[in-house]
Design a protein around this motif. Structure first.
Motif, PDB file in Angstrom:
ATOM      1  N   LEU A   1       0.829  -1.205   0.000  1.00 33.06           N
ATOM      2  CA  LEU A   1       0.000   0.000   0.000  1.00 33.06           C
ATOM      3  C   LEU A   1       0.862   1.252   0.000  1.00 33.06           C
ATOM      4  N   VAL A   2       1.864   1.287   0.867  1.00 35.57           N
ATOM      5  CA  VAL A   2       2.745   2.456   0.946  1.00 35.57           C
ATOM      6  C   VAL A   2       3.482   2.658  -0.370  1.00 35.57           C
ATOM      7  N   GLN A   3       3.941   1.567  -0.980  1.00 34.68           N
ATOM      8  CA  GLN A   3       4.631   1.666  -2.271  1.00 34.68           C
ATOM      9  C   GLN A   3       3.690   2.209  -3.354  1.00 34.68           C
ATOM     10  N   ASP A   4       2.441   1.766  -3.349  1.00 32.75           N
ATOM     11  CA  ASP A   4       1.468   2.243  -4.338  1.00 32.75           C
ATOM     12  C   ASP A   4       1.192   3.736  -4.169  1.00 32.75           C
ATOM     13  N   ILE A   5       1.096   4.184  -2.920  1.00 31.08           N
ATOM     14  CA  ILE A   5       0.879   5.609  -2.671  1.00 31.08           C
ATOM     15  C   ILE A   5       2.052   6.424  -3.212  1.00 31.08           C
ATOM     16  N   ALA A   6       3.264   5.934  -2.954  1.00 34.65           N
ATOM     17  CA  ALA A   6       4.459   6.641  -3.442  1.00 34.65           C
ATOM     18  C   ALA A   6       4.537   6.629  -4.964  1.00 34.65           C
ATOM     19  N   LYS A   7       3.985   5.602  -5.568  1.00 36.64           N
ATOM     20  CA  LYS A   7       3.998   5.483  -7.029  1.00 36.64           C
ATOM     21  C   LYS A   7       2.953   6.380  -7.683  1.00 36.64           C
ATOM     22  N   ASN A   8       1.779   6.491  -7.048  1.00 41.76           N
ATOM     23  CA  ASN A   8       0.648   7.190  -7.663  1.00 41.76           C
ATOM     24  C   ASN A   8       0.552   8.673  -7.321  1.00 41.76           C
ATOM     25  N   TYR A   9       1.312   9.097  -6.303  1.00 43.92           N
ATOM     26  CA  TYR A   9       1.284  10.505  -5.903  1.00 43.92           C
ATOM     27  C   TYR A   9       2.707  11.032  -5.769  1.00 43.92           C
ATOM     28  N   PRO A  10       2.886  12.345  -5.897  1.00 44.45           N
ATOM     29  CA  PRO A  10       4.233  12.930  -5.771  1.00 44.45           C
ATOM     30  C   PRO A  10       4.697  12.990  -4.318  1.00 44.45           C
ATOM     31  N   VAL A  11       4.872  11.812  -3.734  1.00 43.15           N
ATOM     32  CA  VAL A  11       5.256  11.705  -2.322  1.00 43.15           C
ATOM     33  C   VAL A  11       6.755  11.471  -2.226  1.00 43.15           C
ATOM     34  N   GLY A  12       7.435  12.339  -1.515  1.00 45.08           N
ATOM     35  CA  GLY A  12       8.885  12.200  -1.357  1.00 45.08           C
ATOM     36  C   GLY A  12       9.314  11.935   0.073  1.00 45.08           C
ATOM     37  N   TYR A  13       8.358  12.009   1.002  1.00 48.13           N
ATOM     38  CA  TYR A  13       8.654  11.905   2.442  1.00 48.13           C
ATOM     39  C   TYR A  13       7.632  10.973   3.059  1.00 48.13           C
TER      40      TYR A  13
END
Length: 360
Positions: free
Chosen positions: A226-238
């Motif tokens: 789930l965390v990996q998918d969030i980082a993949k689908n949104y501009p999340v750097g932190y």
């Protein structure tokens, strides 16, 4: 520096909780520092309540009055001799911090300089990370959703831009995880921002699964996906505390897989040097969130930052204490980032950092 007197008094915090204030008097003037109101935890240094803290101070006061101390390192070593426990069990970590930080201000006052100048001859401004959404404002399961600039620039420019964008975001209590992330992601490209998420996953961990308000009950490996998918689908750097506080191995897995993102340990380390040592050995994170008020002494904070720098782990300073000292520590100890809210208490720190930037 000779100490003429040291006193204590009860005062109120910004949210009207009772606490104490340490006051130090030298021939150069008076400095004060507030004892933080910290929650006790299994891995944290011990904090005392107001009455016990006052009692403990009165017992050790004689060790400071009419004594001479040369620098903050000497003072902090002395505090550790007064309480040799690893978690300040006798003195209380909050009393130790109040004394240490008041002395830091006195040492700086003695030399006629600011606290950040006393700490470093090459001060640097941190990158601001601003909380724009949280569980209080929305129905998100994430503790905090933040914005921060992709590229480092003038602190004043970054913070003004973040404040403007943060205040313009249209968020409401009905918004859940996906809706909040989409709303925040909508302002990133235009403003050259990235998203930060404090999952505070320990809050939804029931010792077997991560339980979400959506009805999802995820085992650790599913949480990782789930965390990996969030980082993949949104501009999340932190990504802060994406797993519970004892899962060093899964933290390390995520850090390895998301090598270009900042995976941050907060509750994972709990400002505990031994836990941070474990994290370093396992390469659990690429960042550490440090709260100075939960470290005991200023030197303890310095040592944690130094160790992080040695291992190329980014440092983030965060604290709920309404004191300009936090801004001075951020600059003087060379923190990479500072986490700030969108409220009056954080505005005081922002303004102090802007003043420091203008001076240096």
């Amino acid at each position: 520096m000779r100490i003429e007197d040291v006193n204590i008094r009860q005062i109120l915090t910004n949210n009207l909780q009772k606490t104490t204030e340490i006051e130090i008097k030298t021939k150069k003037g008076i400095t004060r520092s507030i004892a933080p109101v910290n929650k006790n935890g299994i891995y944290r240094i011990r904090s005392l309540g107001v009455e016990d803290l006052t009692k403990e101070f009165l017992e050790i006061k004689r060790h400071f009055v009419n004594q001479t101390f040369d620098d903050i390192n000497e003072l902090d070593k002395f505090l550790h001799t007064l309480d040799i426990s690893v978690d300040f069990r006798e003195m209380g970590g909050n009393l130790a911090f109040a004394i240490s930080s008041a002395f830091l201000k006195s040492f700086a006052q003695w030399e006629g300089i600011k606290a950040y100048e006393y700490l470093s001859k090459k001060p640097q401004l941190p990158v601001p990370i601003c909380v724009v959404a949280d569980r209080k404002k929305t129905e998100t399961d994430f503790k905090e959703i933040m914005l921060y600039p992709v590229q480092k620039k003038l602190f004043s420019k970054s913070i003004m831009q973040l404040a403007s964008v943060g205040n313009s975001l249209e968020l409401d209590r009905s918004m859940t995880n996906e809706k909040v992330l989409k709303a925040v992601a909508g302002v990133t490209t235009k403003n050259s921002f990235q998203i930060g998420i404090n999952f505070a996953a320990g809050d939804i961990w029931n010792t077997r699964r991560y339980t979400y308000s959506t009805g999802e009950n995820l085992i650790p490996q599913e949480q990782l996906l789930l965390v990996q998918d969030i980082a993949k689908n949104y501009p999340v750097g932190y990504l802060e505390d994406p797993f519970h506080e004892d899962d060093f191995v899964l933290f390390a897995t995520l850090t390895h897989r998301l090598a270009t993102r900042l995976v941050v340990g907060n509750e994972l380390y709990s400002n505990n040097s031994e836990r941070f040592k474990t994290g370093v050995e396992l390469r659990s994170t690429s960042g550490i969130n440090i709260s100075p008020t939960q470290m005991g002494t200023i030197t303890d904070v310095m040592n944690m930052v130094k160790k992080a720098n040695e291992h190329k782990i980014s440092t983030i300073i965060s604290c709920e204490m309404d004191d300009s000292l936090i801004s001075n520590l951020a600059v003087g100890l060379g923190f990479d980032y500072i986490k700030l809210g969108m409220d009056g208490m954080s505005a005081n720190r922002m303004n102090e950092l802007i003043r420091i930037e203008n001076k240096i």
